[in-house]
Design a protein around this motif. Structure first.
Motif, PDB file in Angstrom:
ATOM      1  N   ASP A 193       1.916  55.736  -2.843  1.00 22.61           N
ATOM      2  CA  ASP A 193       0.998  54.867  -2.095  1.00 22.61           C
ATOM      3  C   ASP A 193       1.648  54.308  -0.838  1.00 22.61           C
ATOM      4  N   GLU A 194       2.733  53.596  -1.074  1.00 24.22           N
ATOM      5  CA  GLU A 194       3.463  53.014   0.045  1.00 24.22           C
ATOM      6  C   GLU A 194       4.929  52.864  -0.341  1.00 24.22           C
ATOM      7  N   ALA A 195       5.779  52.825   0.668  1.00 24.13           N
ATOM      8  CA  ALA A 195       7.208  52.738   0.363  1.00 24.13           C
ATOM      9  C   ALA A 195       7.917  51.851   1.372  1.00 24.13           C
ATOM     10  N   GLU A 196       8.939  51.200   0.867  1.00 24.93           N
ATOM     11  CA  GLU A 196       9.749  50.341   1.722  1.00 24.93           C
ATOM     12  C   GLU A 196      10.666  51.221   2.579  1.00 24.93           C
TER      13      GLU A 196
ATOM     14  N   LYS B 115      15.517  58.595   0.373  1.00 24.06           N
ATOM     15  CA  LYS B 115      14.938  59.893   0.027  1.00 24.06           C
ATOM     16  C   LYS B 115      15.159  60.921   1.132  1.00 24.06           C
TER      17      LYS B 115
ATOM     18  N   SER C 249      10.718  62.295  -4.705  1.00 22.03           N
ATOM     19  CA  SER C 249      10.091  60.971  -4.539  1.00 22.03           C
ATOM     20  C   SER C 249       9.427  60.515  -5.823  1.00 22.03           C
TER      21      SER C 249
ATOM     22  N   THR D  24      10.396  60.967  -8.760  1.00 17.39           N
ATOM     23  CA  THR D  24      11.336  60.532  -9.802  1.00 17.39           C
ATOM     24  C   THR D  24      11.437  59.007  -9.860  1.00 17.39           C
ATOM     25  N   ALA D  25      10.992  58.346  -8.778  1.00 15.89           N
ATOM     26  CA  ALA D  25      11.037  56.873  -8.760  1.00 15.89           C
ATOM     27  C   ALA D  25      10.053  56.282  -9.761  1.00 15.89           C
ATOM     28  N   PHE D  26       9.128  57.116 -10.241  1.00 18.10           N
ATOM     29  CA  PHE D  26       8.086  56.599 -11.138  1.00 18.10           C
ATOM     30  C   PHE D  26       8.153  57.216 -12.534  1.00 18.10           C
TER      31      PHE D  26
ATOM     32  N   LYS E  36      11.445  46.764  -6.471  1.00 12.65           N
ATOM     33  CA  LYS E  36      10.487  47.862  -6.513  1.00 12.65           C
ATOM     34  C   LYS E  36      10.236  48.272  -5.071  1.00 12.65           C
ATOM     35  N   ARG E  37      10.708  49.421  -4.709  1.00 14.65           N
ATOM     36  CA  ARG E  37      10.682  49.782  -3.300  1.00 14.65           C
ATOM     37  C   ARG E  37       9.538  50.718  -2.920  1.00 14.65           C
ATOM     38  N   ALA E  38       8.791  51.140  -3.929  1.00 20.31           N
ATOM     39  CA  ALA E  38       7.654  52.013  -3.628  1.00 20.31           C
ATOM     40  C   ALA E  38       6.615  51.876  -4.725  1.00 20.31           C
ATOM     41  N   THR E  39       5.378  52.103  -4.358  1.00 25.65           N
ATOM     42  CA  THR E  39       4.316  52.064  -5.371  1.00 25.65           C
ATOM     43  C   THR E  39       3.523  53.358  -5.303  1.00 25.65           C
ATOM     44  N   SER E  40       3.037  53.770  -6.454  1.00 23.75           N
ATOM     45  CA  SER E  40       2.216  54.976  -6.454  1.00 23.75           C
ATOM     46  C   SER E  40       0.945  54.735  -7.260  1.00 23.75           C
TER      47      SER E  40
ATOM     48  N   ARG F  26       0.221  52.953 -11.121  1.00 24.56           N
ATOM     49  CA  ARG F  26      -0.799  51.948 -11.439  1.00 24.56           C
ATOM     50  C   ARG F  26      -1.721  52.433 -12.550  1.00 24.56           C
TER      51      ARG F  26
END
Lengths: 104, 212
Positions: free
Chosen positions: A35-38, A45, B24, B26-28, B88-92, B96
């Motif tokens: 969705d979004e990333a810092e 990455k 990417s 793998t963060a989730f 938490k540096r990213a959301t997907s 959720r």
């Protein structure tokens, strides 16, 4: 036998110039899957330096491919990026074009 | 740096994109810890309830359940706090969805437990008889595993949902006291074991990413 990674017949001029850079392509690929990333998440990455990443993110932002949001978490500033609808569409077209080249 | 890309074939570019996307995600990756915690707690409680019912001996199941549930919630709250404190540096979207699946199914199960313990004559109601409760919670867990497997793109996790539904059918057609024992065994097999597999997968993926 030709190197599969190097194909002289590959006309890269058919591809979106903004995305067709190793770092910008990597940024788009990171953002398409989430969705979004810092900023730091993308940096880790993509494996780029802060300065280099900023320049490429700026280019994507100027093209309206990514949107940026700045906020404070406590006293710490946080900059997050996400793909815009235009960026998502451009990335999809880029992939379609690549796949079209392979099928040809 | 920009020119490098133009020398690559479309194949190599697509491979590069796939690699970045996979990395990417793998963060989730789920760590499976809540599965193990709740699976063990409820399996122990249900196992003791089964032995108590089967041997007709009072094993203080009410107190056992109270202690186990309190311990379970304390552990889960500690786990959530720890996870939220980590940056938490990213959301997907999938992240959720995963939270929503377990939130909804866990909420439904929790609501059932709350209604049972808050109603003084609960034991007299056929709708919340332990055997019936095992049947209903197997159906709910089946939904949770099926959806979770799809959200995580893990077919084996999705198939665990079928195992839970198959167990629910067995409980429905064979509603004896042994349902409690079956349910306890199912929790170990289809909740704790998947949790351990997810934890090992998580450690392997995180380890690979850190090495790279």
């Amino acid at each position: 036998m030709a190197d599969p990674l190097l194909d002289s017949n590959f006309d890269y001029q058919q591809l979106d110039d903004i995305i067709h850079s190793r770092i910008r392509l990597a940024i788009m690929a990171v953002l398409i899957s989430i969705d979004e990333a810092e900023f730091t998440f993308i940096r880790d990455k993509v494996k780029a330096t802060d300065g280099n990443l900023s320049i490429h993110l700026k280019k994507l932002e100027e093209a309206d491919y990514v949107s940026v949001a700045k906020q404070f978490i406590g006293k710490k500033p946080q900059t997050t990026y996400k793909l815009t609808t235009k960026g998502r569409k451009a990335f999809q077209e880029y992939i379609d074009r690549l796949e079209g080249m392979i099928r040809r | 740096m920009d020119n490098k890309m133009s020398q690559q074939s479309p194949d190599a570019e697509l491979q590069y994109i796939r690699k970045i996307i996979a990395d990417s995600r793998t963060a989730f990756v789920e760590d499976g810890k809540p599965y193990i915690i709740w699976g063990l707690i409820v399996a122990v409680g249900m196992g003791i309830t089964y032995v108590s019912a089967y041997t007709q001996r009072d094993l203080y199941t009410g107190f056992v359940w109270m202690g186990l549930v309190l311990f379970g919630w304390a552990t889960i709250i500690w786990y959530i706090i720890k996870k939220r404190r980590a940056p938490k540096r990213a959301t997907s979207f999938m992240d959720r969805i995963q939270g929503a699946i377990w939130g909804a199914c866990g909420g439904a199960l929790g609501l059932g437990v709350l209604l049972i313990v808050s109603y003084p004559h609960a034991a007299d109601l056929p709708s919340i008889h332990p055997i019936y409760a095992c049947f209903v919670s197997s159906l709910i867990l089946g939904i949770a595993y099926f959806l979770s497997g799809i959200a995580n793109d893990l077919n084996w996790l999705r198939n665990i949902g079928f195992a839970w539904w198959a167990g629910a059918v067995v409980m429905y057609v064979w509603p004896t006291i042994h349902v409690l024992g079956i349910y306890a065994a199912m929790l170990l097999l289809f909740q704790v074991v998947p949790g351990i597999i997810l934890l090992r997968r998580y450690r392997r993926i995180v380890g690979t990413v850190q090495e790279a």
